[in-house]
Design an enzyme around this catalytic site. Structure first.
Site, mmCIF file in Angstrom:
data_model
loop_
_atom_site.group_PDB
_atom_site.id
_atom_site.type_symbol
_atom_site.label_atom_id
_atom_site.label_comp_id
_atom_site.label_asym_id
_atom_site.label_seq_id
_atom_site.Cartn_x
_atom_site.Cartn_y
_atom_site.Cartn_z
ATOM 1 N N GLU A 166 0.837 -1.190 0.000
ATOM 2 C CA GLU A 166 0.000 0.000 0.000
ATOM 3 C C GLU A 166 0.886 1.258 0.000
ATOM 4 O O GLU A 166 1.381 1.650 -1.051
ATOM 5 C CB GLU A 166 -1.007 -0.045 1.155
ATOM 6 C CG GLU A 166 -2.058 -1.134 0.889
ATOM 7 C CD GLU A 166 -3.136 -1.249 1.952
ATOM 8 O OE1 GLU A 166 -2.928 -0.784 3.094
ATOM 9 O OE2 GLU A 166 -4.204 -1.824 1.629
HETATM 10 C C1 HEC Z 1 -3.609 1.283 -1.675
HETATM 11 C C2 HEC Z 1 -4.977 1.513 -1.219
HETATM 12 C C3 HEC Z 1 -5.205 1.941 0.203
HETATM 13 C C4 HEC Z 1 -4.633 3.016 0.879
HETATM 14 C C5 HEC Z 1 -3.575 3.980 0.384
HETATM 15 C C6 HEC Z 1 -5.266 3.046 2.171
HETATM 16 N N1 HEC Z 1 -6.195 2.047 2.268
HETATM 17 FE FE1 HEC Z 1 -7.493 1.773 3.761
HETATM 18 N N2 HEC Z 1 -8.008 -0.011 3.005
HETATM 19 C C7 HEC Z 1 -7.604 -0.506 1.780
HETATM 20 C C8 HEC Z 1 -8.006 -1.887 1.650
HETATM 21 C C9 HEC Z 1 -7.741 -2.796 0.455
HETATM 22 C C10 HEC Z 1 -8.641 -2.233 2.859
HETATM 23 C C11 HEC Z 1 -9.217 -3.593 3.245
HETATM 24 C C12 HEC Z 1 -8.079 -4.522 3.619
HETATM 25 C C13 HEC Z 1 -8.531 -5.741 4.385
HETATM 26 O O1 HEC Z 1 -9.613 -5.741 4.950
HETATM 27 O O2 HEC Z 1 -7.755 -6.682 4.471
HETATM 28 C C14 HEC Z 1 -8.673 -1.008 3.672
HETATM 29 C C15 HEC Z 1 -9.307 -0.874 4.908
HETATM 30 C C16 HEC Z 1 -9.442 0.318 5.581
HETATM 31 C C17 HEC Z 1 -10.329 0.552 6.702
HETATM 32 C C18 HEC Z 1 -11.276 -0.458 7.312
HETATM 33 C C19 HEC Z 1 -12.690 -0.252 6.836
HETATM 34 C C20 HEC Z 1 -13.579 -1.424 7.110
HETATM 35 O O3 HEC Z 1 -14.698 -1.452 6.585
HETATM 36 O O4 HEC Z 1 -13.176 -2.349 7.821
HETATM 37 C C21 HEC Z 1 -10.145 1.855 7.091
HETATM 38 C C22 HEC Z 1 -10.861 2.566 8.235
HETATM 39 C C23 HEC Z 1 -9.137 2.412 6.237
HETATM 40 N N3 HEC Z 1 -8.745 1.468 5.317
HETATM 41 C C24 HEC Z 1 -8.593 3.688 6.367
HETATM 42 C C25 HEC Z 1 -7.431 4.077 5.710
HETATM 43 C C26 HEC Z 1 -6.613 5.223 6.088
HETATM 44 C C27 HEC Z 1 -6.900 6.145 7.241
HETATM 45 C C28 HEC Z 1 -5.571 5.277 5.198
HETATM 46 C C29 HEC Z 1 -4.402 6.234 5.187
HETATM 47 C C30 HEC Z 1 -3.553 6.189 6.352
HETATM 48 C C31 HEC Z 1 -5.769 4.179 4.259
HETATM 49 N N4 HEC Z 1 -6.871 3.469 4.629
HETATM 50 C C32 HEC Z 1 -4.964 3.963 3.159
HETATM 51 C C33 HEC Z 1 -6.917 0.224 0.825
HETATM 52 C C34 HEC Z 1 -6.167 1.340 1.100
#
Ligand code: HEC
Ligand code: HEC
Length: 372
Positions: A166
């Site tokens: 990521e």
């Molecule tokens: C490259 C893409 C990417 C980036 C950049 C990213 N995320 Fe995500 N995020 C995801 C993915 C894919 C998941 C689900 C992963 C899993 O459940 O294994 C996720 C899950 C989450 C969740 C959980 C939501 C749920 O329904 O459970 C949150 C809250 C979240 N991210 C916040 C953030 C925040 C705050 C940042 C920055 C610090 C961030 N993400 C950066 C792709 C990204």
């Protein structure tokens, strides 16, 4: 927990059925006794039918759903911690090559998702294995991620930053040092954590992003309905809501988010990948716990804004909401859902589309300037 939900659900269902029965009896009596059935125009009939649904729904809604609330707009600079989190959320310098921010995969202009099956990381080539869920209302989930491996939004926020596919930041200290070199953050951290001599810490980064995420709530027409405005939903949406309850979707999709409150096996009755045509089987919770009973178990996702958070399921394999609803009925309830029920449920689900406070969607000036 499931047993409790089951018992409650059947109790609710019995009450709903009884009420619909009584109301139908009363209405046919009224119509025949008045003798002017033919003169009733379509609109009156619809209104009457609509009010029947209101009464039936009124009977069950308190046990199953909870409204959410938020301000229409928020002055983000009023709370220094929220303001800091707001900047961090949008800042690509939180990724190694400064190419992606939280907002790249959780775009607040597009309901907190990127609408991709899986997301591109900071290297611009590698994709993760799961669909990016929305950050809208995520702070109200009982746990974070599809497999619940983070307890809350604060714990979650630290993970994508150092994730190798990521944001790819090599270490927590790497990011802390980088932010220490930026004047804007010297100021914002000091304001947010005035008591701490060393305000720029990894823990505070997580804490501030979490504080911002807690503002990302999206009340919708469904909340107006739950709060007593019977005209907030159309007849078709009420019919959809009734089917949603009667078919049993609420066994798992209930509470304030219509989900986000428990883990469940995806594919209670059928192998999910045969329905979704997923090329890869994801073991879900099993990968963490190695408990056979938790194979293919995932967090039940929230259905708020689901109209816009396509593609669906943990691997983003299903594009249309109709199809996702059909698969759910089959996989989770062994129920062959009709076209009419599907249409009505989809209409209802669209009433869960809400509005973010407008200020949260504006890219902070100092970050927008970077991209020029
Ligand atoms: C490259 C893409 C990417 C980036 C950049 C990213 N995320 Fe995500 N995020 C995801 C993915 C894919 C998941 C689900 C992963 C899993 O459940 O294994 C996720 C899950 C989450 C969740 C959980 C939501 C749920 O329904 O459970 C949150 C809250 C979240 N991210 C916040 C953030 C925040 C705050 C940042 C920055 C610090 C961030 N993400 C950066 C792709 C990204
Ligand atoms: C036994 C629990 C259970 C029942 C009953 C259930 N669901 Fe689900 N639902 C889940 C789980 C678990 C997922 C996540 C599956 C995955 O992607 O791994 C899910 C996912 C969904 C999604 C996709 C959301 C997204 O963001 O990807 C929709 C839409 C949905 N359910 C609607 C429904 C509807 C409509 C019904 C009733 C016909 C229903 N569900 C019944 C547990 C359930």
């Amino acid at each position: 927990m499931m047993k409790f939900i089951h018992e409650n659900y059947y109790l609710c269902k019995k009450n709903v059925m009884r009420n619909i029965f009584i109301l139908t009896a009363i209405s046919s009596f009224l119509w025949t006794s008045c003798g002017n059935f033919d003169e009733q125009n379509k609109k009156d009939k619809e209104l009457f039918e609509s009010s029947q649904y209101d009464l039936a729904i009124n009977d069950v809604k308190d046990g199953l759903f909870k409204p959410i609330a938020n301000e229409k707009d928020i002055d983000l600079s009023a709370d220094p911690k929220v303001n800091l989190g707001y900047h961090l959320f949008y800042d690509p310098r939180l990724s190694k090559n400064s190419s992606i921010s939280c907002n790249s995969c959780h775009n607040l202009e597009t309901f907190g998702v990127d609408n991709e099956p899986t997301s591109l990381g900071d290297d611009g080539v590698t994709r993760g294995g799961r669909n990016s869920p929305t950050v809208l209302n995520a702070s109200l989930h009982f746990k974070q991620f599809w497999d619940g491996r983070a307890e809350d939004v604060e714990a979650q926020a630290g993970m994508p930053i150092t994730n190798p596919v990521e944001m790819m930041i090599p270490s927590e200290d790497f990011l802390v040092q980088r932010l220490k070199g930026i004047d804007l953050y010297q100021r914002l951290f000091k304001k947010a954590y005035p008591q701490q001599e060393q305000a720029i810490t990894y823990k505070n980064i997580q804490d501030a992003i979490g504080a911002f995420e807690r503002k990302l709530l999206t009340p919708s027409r469904f909340d107006e309905y739950l709060n007593g405005d019977m005209n907030a939903l159309t007849l078709q949406e009420k019919q959809g809501l009734m089917s949603f309850v009667n078919i049993g979707c609420t066994q798992c999709h209930s509470g304030a988010l219509l989900g986000g409150g428990m883990f469940q096996t995806f594919g209670v009755y059928h192998k999910y990948w045969e329905l979704t045509k997923s090329p890869k089987i994801d073991d879900g919770l099993f990968d963490i716990t190695k408990d056979e009973a938790q194979k293919n178990m995932f967090k039940v996702p929230s259905l708020r804004n689901v109209e816009h958070t396509y593609p669906y399921f943990h691997d983003g394999q299903v594009k249309s909401l109709d199809e996702a609803v059909r698969i759910m009925a089959k996989a989770q309830l062994n129920y062959d859902i009709s076209k009419e029920e599907t249409d009505n449920i989809v209409a209802f689900l669209k009433s869960l589309t809400g509005e973010l406070p407008a200020s949260t969607k504006v890219v902070p000036q100092s970050i927008a300037a970077l991209q020029k």
